[in-house]
Enzyme design. Structure first.
Site, PDB file in Angstrom:
ATOM      1  N   ASP A 345      -1.060   9.456  -1.941  1.00 43.22           N
ATOM      2  CA  ASP A 345      -2.276   9.002  -1.256  1.00 43.22           C
ATOM      3  C   ASP A 345      -1.969   8.498   0.153  1.00 43.22           C
ATOM      4  OD1 ASP A 345      -0.849   6.809  -2.408  1.00 43.22           O
ATOM      5  OD2 ASP A 345      -2.585   5.515  -2.027  1.00 43.22           O
ATOM      6  N   GLU A 346      -2.994   8.484   0.986  1.00 35.04           N
ATOM      7  CA  GLU A 346      -3.003   7.835   2.304  1.00 35.04           C
ATOM      8  C   GLU A 346      -1.789   8.185   3.172  1.00 35.04           C
ATOM      9  OE1 GLU A 346      -5.609   3.874   1.180  1.00 35.04           O
ATOM     10  OE2 GLU A 346      -3.445   3.732   0.936  1.00 35.04           O
ATOM     11  N   VAL A 347      -1.538   9.461   3.327  1.00 33.27           N
ATOM     12  CA  VAL A 347      -0.417   9.918   4.152  1.00 33.27           C
ATOM     13  C   VAL A 347      -0.851   9.953   5.617  1.00 33.27           C
ATOM     14  CG1 VAL A 347       1.229  11.769   4.560  1.00 33.27           C
ATOM     15  CG2 VAL A 347       0.445  11.290   2.226  1.00 33.27           C
TER      16      VAL A 347
END
Length: 607
Positions: A345-347
């Site tokens: 997530d949230e790269v």
């Protein structure tokens, strides 16, 4: 003569006053009467699939704590199969301590009552050593004139049945009693989880174990351990000791292999799976403290001048995957479950965009320098990670956060994401997040053929004034537009407690009983949706957990007679004075003093 008349009058007054005080001290108080209307007795949480009150006389039975026994049927798998016997015997010992809580000096004799003297536990099939995604947790209970029986296909079902039986007991006028009842029960969803974040704040082992006990009391069966993140790396790797040596808060804020093994064993005996999460390629700042070459070196840009110096994992280097393979092999040897949560997530694509090495790799692979191209790059990384998991001798099934599916959809290429991957849906449809509404996300994920887990509406770290558990109770993982086949792909859900504002001082109270609402939605039939009707059972269950040593926070003005003794000893809090409470003790002292004074006065007059 006048003195003796006064003496008689004084004694009459003393005896009358003593009787009045005694009657006042033992009468049911107004708040106890009010509680009777608010709190159920002998009800089960989560609500069973089917429960039928038995007909016949008597309608209920008493239990004698000195005589009652929990017994394994020695001719069944509970007595003949090694794995079953270990799990069942441990549970019988554990529940023997949980069944009876009235202090001995306050118990009323059950002599002359119709009693139940034992519960016979039968397991009909051999058992696996560890709980799994496809374990059978069904069971049946019968309490009647012929006694009490618990029958389950597996030890895991027996565990759930023992918890139900323990909740059927209630206190009535100093006696432990149970109603005549027949129960047939099984869970609606196979994945009923709790996610705990131990990276933002380190959670000491005793609190993790206490939370596992609470999970068992609520029939939750998955402990999702979000162990590491940007802020700290508390897993003590023997392969790469600098990960925790430089990435943990201190050298004491770590979980050793032995610690992890203790958690897994504690959970196993309660029918709880332990699924580790080592999130990548984002959320890896703590990894870079000991292994900076593992991460992408970011360059400030006009678009983002304040970019972090180290960003996500560097997907362009083969050394990255070699490192991950060695680490994952170690993790897989410590953790027993088939599933492994790899995050995703949230790269921060901006960091990859600013790094020339990554840019060159993208050109080599034919990935354009666009959002779609970076989605391709993330897909490439996740595919390599999942391939590593699949190559480990004990085949491991990957779980990913929904962004992995979303970015693959952006790239119009789901081939990098194998269909045995489980997609964990977490984004919400409000101003906190930017994702699609979770119902639409579930529809998309299942339409593509993937199994899904829902957490979007079960975020316990968000708190508000007042009783908020009904909002979790109202959320159904299958409430989205889709076919029956799509909805069957939803394995269940997880209540998440992220740790930015949570540590050992408030971890368990913030979790429970709010997570109990999620537990019932994931276990009970889909028709069980009325939070107002559930409220009396919730009040009883919260008090039951407090009695058992779980500091479950109150859900509004209420009264639980064990809460004042929250520092008592496990497994059941035993009041250090009688259950009548300090009011009765004070009243008893008062009328004793008054009587003594009057008797002394009478003696003086007599003399």
């Amino acid at each position: 003569m006048q003195q003796r008349t006064c003496l008689v009058a004084l004694l009459v007054v003393a005896l009358s006053l003593q009787a009045s005080l005694a009657e006042w001290s033992y009468q049911t108080s107004w708040f106890e009467k009010a509680r009777e209307d608010k709190v159920a007795r002998g009800t089960v949480w989560p609500k069973p699939l089917s429960a039928t009150t038995g007909t016949g006389t008597p309608a209920r039975f008493s239990l004698d704590p000195g005589k009652f026994k929990l017994v394994a049927d020695s001719s069944s798998a509970a007595g003949t199969d090694k794995e079953c016997k270990e799990i069942v015997d441990h549970a019988l010992s554990r529940y023997a301590d949980l069944l009876f809580w009235i202090p001995e000096d306050e118990r009323v004799s059950v002599s002359g009552d119709e009693t139940v003297d034992q519960l016979v536990v039968t397991v009909t099939s051999p058992c696996s050593r560890y709980p799994s995604r496809d374990m059978d947790e069904s069971y049946a209970i019968s309490v009647g004139y012929d006694g009490a029986t618990l029958r389950a296909p597996t030890a895991w079902g027996a565990l759930r049945g023992l918890e139900t039986f323990s909740q059927l007991l209630y206190e009535d006028n100093g006696k432990h009693v149970i109603d005549r009842v027949t129960i047939s029960d099984s869970p609606r969803f196979t994945h009923r989880g709790i996610m705990v974040d131990t990276a933002r704040h380190f959670i000491p082992l005793p609190y993790i174990l206490q939370n596992l006990d609470a999970m068992a009391y609520n029939k939750m069966n998955v402990f999702h351990w979000h162990m590491v993140d940007d802020q700290s790396f508390p897993f003590q790797s023997t392969t790469f000791p600098d990960l925790s040596g430089k990435g943990a808060y201190t050298r004491k804020h770590v979980y050793t292999h032995d610690d992890v093994s203790k958690v897994i064993e504690f959970a196993r005996l309660r029918g709880i799976r332990v699924i580790p999460e080592f999130d990548s390629p984002g959320h890896m700042m703590s990894w870079g403290q000991g292994h900076p070459d593992l991460l992408t070196r970011c360059s400030p840009t006009d678009f983002q001048p304040d970019i972090y110096y180290l960003g996500p994992a560097n997907p362009a280097r083969e050394e990255t995957y070699t490192f991950m393979q060695s680490l994952f092999q170690e993790i897989r040897e410590v953790f027993a479950d088939e599933c492994f949560h790899v995050g995703g997530d949230e790269v921060r694509f901006q960091c990859w965009m600013s790094n020339e090495e990554v840019q060159q790799f993208m050109r080599q692979e034919g990935f354009p320098n666009t959002t779609e191209g970076f989605a391709n790059l993330q897909g490439h990384y996740i595919k390599r990670i999942l391939d590593i998991l699949h190559q480990i001798p004990q085949r491991t099934r990957g779980i990913v956060w929904q962004e992995v599916f979303d970015t693959a959809s952006i790239a119009n290429d789901l081939t990098d994401l194998s269909l045995d991957t489980i997609v964990h849906v977490w984004e919400w449809n409000d101003t906190r997040f930017q994702g699609e509404p979770f119902k639409e996300e579930l529809a998309k994920v299942t339409r593509a053929g993937y199994n899904a887990i829902l957490s979007s509406c079960y975020y316990l770290n968000y708190i508000s004034y007042g009783r908020d558990w009904p909002q979790y109770y109202d959320c159904d993982p299958q409430d989205f537009q889709g076919t029956r086949q799509q909805k069957d792909l939803v394995l269940g859900g997880e209540a998440c407690l992220w740790g930015e504002w949570v540590d050992s001082t408030n971890f368990v109270p913030r979790m429970w009983p709010r997570a109990s609402a999620v537990a019932e939605r994931l276990w009970s039939p889909q028709s069980v949706t009325d939070s107002a009707a559930a409220s009396p059972r919730m009040e009883e269950h919260r008090c039951r957990m407090v009695r058992r040593g779980i500091p479950a926070q109150p859900q509004g003005p209420s009264y639980c007679k064990y809460e004042w003794n929250i520092q008592g000893d496990l497994p059941n809090y035993r009041p250090v004075i009688t259950s009548s409470g300090p009011r009765v003790a004070a009243a008893g002292l008062l009328h004793s003093v008054v009587l003594s004074v009057l008797v002394l006065a009478a003696a003086k007059l007599w003399a």
